[in-house]
Design an enzyme around this catalytic site. Sequence first.
Site, PDB file in Angstrom:
ATOM      1  N   ILE A  15       0.850  -1.201   0.000  1.00  0.00           N
ATOM      2  CA  ILE A  15       0.000   0.000   0.000  1.00  0.00           C
ATOM      3  C   ILE A  15       0.879   1.241   0.000  1.00  0.00           C
ATOM      4  O   ILE A  15       0.599   2.253  -0.640  1.00  0.00           O
ATOM      5  CB  ILE A  15      -0.916  -0.009   1.234  1.00  0.00           C
ATOM      6  CG1 ILE A  15      -1.798  -1.250   1.181  1.00  0.00           C
ATOM      7  CG2 ILE A  15      -1.783   1.245   1.290  1.00  0.00           C
ATOM      8  CD1 ILE A  15      -2.486  -1.586   2.459  1.00  0.00           C
ATOM      9  N   ASN A  35      13.833  -0.657   5.101  1.00  0.00           N
ATOM     10  CA  ASN A  35      15.000  -1.510   5.369  1.00  0.00           C
ATOM     11  C   ASN A  35      15.066  -2.712   4.417  1.00  0.00           C
ATOM     12  O   ASN A  35      15.917  -3.582   4.572  1.00  0.00           O
ATOM     13  CB  ASN A  35      15.015  -1.983   6.824  1.00  0.00           C
ATOM     14  CG  ASN A  35      13.841  -2.906   7.134  1.00  0.00           C
ATOM     15  OD1 ASN A  35      13.039  -3.206   6.263  1.00  0.00           O
ATOM     16  ND2 ASN A  35      13.754  -3.359   8.364  1.00  0.00           N
ATOM     17  N   PHE A  84       3.910   3.765   7.751  1.00  0.00           N
ATOM     18  CA  PHE A  84       3.372   2.459   7.389  1.00  0.00           C
ATOM     19  C   PHE A  84       4.143   1.320   8.054  1.00  0.00           C
ATOM     20  O   PHE A  84       3.627   0.217   8.166  1.00  0.00           O
ATOM     21  CB  PHE A  84       3.516   2.224   5.887  1.00  0.00           C
ATOM     22  CG  PHE A  84       2.652   3.096   5.037  1.00  0.00           C
ATOM     23  CD1 PHE A  84       1.285   2.921   5.025  1.00  0.00           C
ATOM     24  CD2 PHE A  84       3.208   4.058   4.224  1.00  0.00           C
ATOM     25  CE1 PHE A  84       0.479   3.692   4.212  1.00  0.00           C
ATOM     26  CE2 PHE A  84       2.412   4.842   3.412  1.00  0.00           C
ATOM     27  CZ  PHE A  84       1.049   4.662   3.404  1.00  0.00           C
ATOM     28  N   ALA A  85       5.409   1.595   8.369  1.00  0.00           N
ATOM     29  CA  ALA A  85       6.295   0.489   8.760  1.00  0.00           C
ATOM     30  C   ALA A  85       5.681  -0.369   9.854  1.00  0.00           C
ATOM     31  O   ALA A  85       5.461   0.090  10.966  1.00  0.00           O
ATOM     32  CB  ALA A  85       7.630   1.059   9.226  1.00  0.00           C
ATOM     33  N   TYR A 153      -1.461  -8.767  15.763  1.00  0.00           N
ATOM     34  CA  TYR A 153      -1.263  -7.715  14.754  1.00  0.00           C
ATOM     35  C   TYR A 153      -2.232  -6.560  15.025  1.00  0.00           C
ATOM     36  O   TYR A 153      -1.846  -5.395  15.115  1.00  0.00           O
ATOM     37  CB  TYR A 153      -1.484  -8.280  13.349  1.00  0.00           C
ATOM     38  CG  TYR A 153      -1.750  -7.225  12.307  1.00  0.00           C
ATOM     39  CD1 TYR A 153      -0.731  -6.400  11.858  1.00  0.00           C
ATOM     40  CD2 TYR A 153      -3.041  -7.038  11.788  1.00  0.00           C
ATOM     41  CE1 TYR A 153      -0.983  -5.413  10.928  1.00  0.00           C
ATOM     42  CE2 TYR A 153      -3.297  -6.057  10.859  1.00  0.00           C
ATOM     43  CZ  TYR A 153      -2.268  -5.241  10.421  1.00  0.00           C
ATOM     44  OH  TYR A 153      -2.524  -4.250   9.503  1.00  0.00           O
ATOM     45  N   LEU A 203      -6.713 -13.898   0.707  1.00  0.00           N
ATOM     46  CA  LEU A 203      -7.597 -14.651  -0.174  1.00  0.00           C
ATOM     47  C   LEU A 203      -7.362 -14.382  -1.664  1.00  0.00           C
ATOM     48  O   LEU A 203      -7.206 -15.322  -2.451  1.00  0.00           O
ATOM     49  CB  LEU A 203      -9.056 -14.300   0.179  1.00  0.00           C
ATOM     50  CG  LEU A 203     -10.099 -14.933  -0.727  1.00  0.00           C
ATOM     51  CD1 LEU A 203     -10.154 -16.436  -0.499  1.00  0.00           C
ATOM     52  CD2 LEU A 203     -11.472 -14.315  -0.511  1.00  0.00           C
TER      53      LEU A 203
HETATM   54  C1  WQD Z   1     -10.331 -12.838   3.731  1.00  0.00           C
HETATM   55  C2  WQD Z   1     -11.381 -13.948   3.839  1.00  0.00           C
HETATM   56  C3  WQD Z   1     -10.703 -15.787   5.227  1.00  0.00           C
HETATM   57  C4  WQD Z   1      -7.419 -17.136   2.634  1.00  0.00           C
HETATM   58  C5  WQD Z   1      -6.825  -8.827   6.115  1.00  0.00           C
HETATM   59  C6  WQD Z   1      -5.380  -8.474   6.276  1.00  0.00           C
HETATM   60  C7  WQD Z   1      -5.142  -7.663   7.472  1.00  0.00           C
HETATM   61  C8  WQD Z   1      -6.142  -6.493   7.627  1.00  0.00           C
HETATM   62  C9  WQD Z   1      -7.528  -6.920   7.435  1.00  0.00           C
HETATM   63  C10 WQD Z   1      -5.289  -4.346   6.841  1.00  0.00           C
HETATM   64  C11 WQD Z   1     -11.523 -14.494   5.261  1.00  0.00           C
HETATM   65  C12 WQD Z   1     -10.867 -16.238   3.791  1.00  0.00           C
HETATM   66  C13 WQD Z   1      -8.490 -16.451   3.196  1.00  0.00           C
HETATM   67  C14 WQD Z   1      -7.647 -18.450   2.129  1.00  0.00           C
HETATM   68  C15 WQD Z   1      -9.965 -18.258   2.729  1.00  0.00           C
HETATM   69  N1  WQD Z   1      -5.972  -5.439   6.661  1.00  0.00           N
HETATM   70  N2  WQD Z   1      -9.737 -16.998   3.235  1.00  0.00           N
HETATM   71  N3  WQD Z   1      -8.908 -18.966   2.185  1.00  0.00           N
HETATM   72  O1  WQD Z   1      -8.136 -12.022   7.318  1.00  0.00           O
HETATM   73  O2  WQD Z   1      -9.712 -10.264   6.448  1.00  0.00           O
HETATM   74  O3  WQD Z   1      -7.241  -9.821   6.967  1.00  0.00           O
HETATM   75  O4  WQD Z   1      -7.636  -7.666   6.284  1.00  0.00           O
HETATM   76  O5  WQD Z   1      -4.622  -4.083   7.778  1.00  0.00           O
HETATM   77  O6  WQD Z   1      -3.850  -7.183   7.382  1.00  0.00           O
HETATM   78  O7  WQD Z   1      -4.584  -9.654   6.280  1.00  0.00           O
HETATM   79  O8  WQD Z   1      -7.956 -11.125   4.897  1.00  0.00           O
HETATM   80  O9  WQD Z   1      -7.569 -12.101   2.676  1.00  0.00           O
HETATM   81  O10 WQD Z   1      -6.654 -13.279   4.712  1.00  0.00           O
HETATM   82  O11 WQD Z   1      -9.120 -13.279   4.309  1.00  0.00           O
HETATM   83  O12 WQD Z   1     -11.077 -18.779   2.747  1.00  0.00           O
HETATM   84  O13 WQD Z   1      -6.732 -19.117   1.637  1.00  0.00           O
HETATM   85  O14 WQD Z   1     -10.944 -15.058   3.027  1.00  0.00           O
HETATM   86  O15 WQD Z   1     -11.154 -16.773   6.118  1.00  0.00           O
HETATM   87  O16 WQD Z   1     -12.894 -14.812   5.430  1.00  0.00           O
HETATM   88  P1  WQD Z   1      -8.353 -10.876   6.455  1.00  0.00           P
HETATM   89  P2  WQD Z   1      -7.750 -12.477   4.100  1.00  0.00           P
END
Ligand code: WQD
Length: 359
Positions: A15, A35, A84-85, A153, A203
């Site tokens: 981002i 870094n 952002f880091a 996180y 995902l």
């Molecule tokens: C989305 C959906 C999974 C992988 C992310 C970021 C996090 C934060 C918030 C900014 C969920 C499902 C996933 C897979 C699946 N953003 N899934 N199979 O968990 O909402 O978190 O958004 O800071 O940093 O990581 O995103 O893309 O991992 O999951 O079914 O192989 O897809 O269960 O419902 P998530 P995601």
Amino acid sequence: MEKLKILITWWLGYIWSHTAVEFIQAWYDVIIVDNLSNSHMWVLDNIKKLVWKKIKFYENDIRNYNALEKIFIENPDIDWVIHFAAKKAVWESCQDPFLYYENNISWTINLIENMLNHNIKNIVFSSTAVVYDALKLIPPFSENDRLNTTNPYGTTKLTMEYLLKDMSTHKNFNSVILRYFNPIWAHESGLIWENPKWIPSNLVPFIYKVANQEIEKLQIRWDDYNTEDGTGVRDYIHVVDVAQAHLSAYDHIKQYIKSQEVAEEQKWLYDYFNIGTWNGKTVKEMIEIASKVTEKDIPYEVAPRRSWDVDVLIANPLKAKQVLNREPQKTVFQAMEDGRNFINKHKETLEDSPQNITK
Ligand code: WQD
């Protein structure tokens, strides 16, 4: 055009690199520090191709106070920071919470301390939808809804939000927090995209890897959530829409400073915004869209749920619309089309990217 200097931490990442492009294209002067622990130098070369400008880059670790201070000393005209880091893989934070507390919080403290010592008080901070108490709240989530997290996180991001609130209240910082929902895809130029040194666990990259037959099946991480088809619902937003929101956050602080000059007193600003779309999509809906867009089958199986997952994360983005005058320009369908075009353009490069799959 004014030439305020902005320091962007970790801008060669996902981002962050998209945001840097938006700022440079809007004629701001940016200095960047990264870094390279999870990004590549070629991102800088590609950004230069995109913006046709010299860019001042420091390969530095912001964990090192003195190294960071050197940047502030060498660039006394820095007036703003976009921070952002942070480490951002939710699964990794659950596996090693200490790593996240140690890194994300100590980096931010180092940065803030340096800012304070150099009298720099304007900051835009990247936070996350994960700070909301999604297990209890009814979506869509508004900015003043209850906060609570399901993973380290998210907790470190929330802690940093509180830190900035204290810096605003007690040290006159102007802080704007952006809580991103689920950013997807890449810059339309095809020159920058999410390319970490490991495969992300998110995902959308996975869906496309299955569509490209690099992975046999998508694992749907559980299908018994309290949603229409049982799979998790998320608010997916094009990464360029997220990047552009930082310009609005920056303008918001500028306008505030201006209003204070008129009032002849300098106070502080602490404000926070959801960066999302109102629209949630289930995992199965995302598979269907990707299948339509790529004209490929996307086989899947149901796998165990991830310990940190929640049913639904959807933004109420009204405040960003009303206060920042900022609304997403692209739909999920368009974002997924951009993704398809992007992959077609970069097939060979993407095939060279790391193949180890994370959790
Ligand atoms: C989305 C959906 C999974 C992988 C992310 C970021 C996090 C934060 C918030 C900014 C969920 C499902 C996933 C897979 C699946 N953003 N899934 N199979 O968990 O909402 O978190 O958004 O800071 O940093 O990581 O995103 O893309 O991992 O999951 O079914 O192989 O897809 O269960 O419902 P998530 P995601």
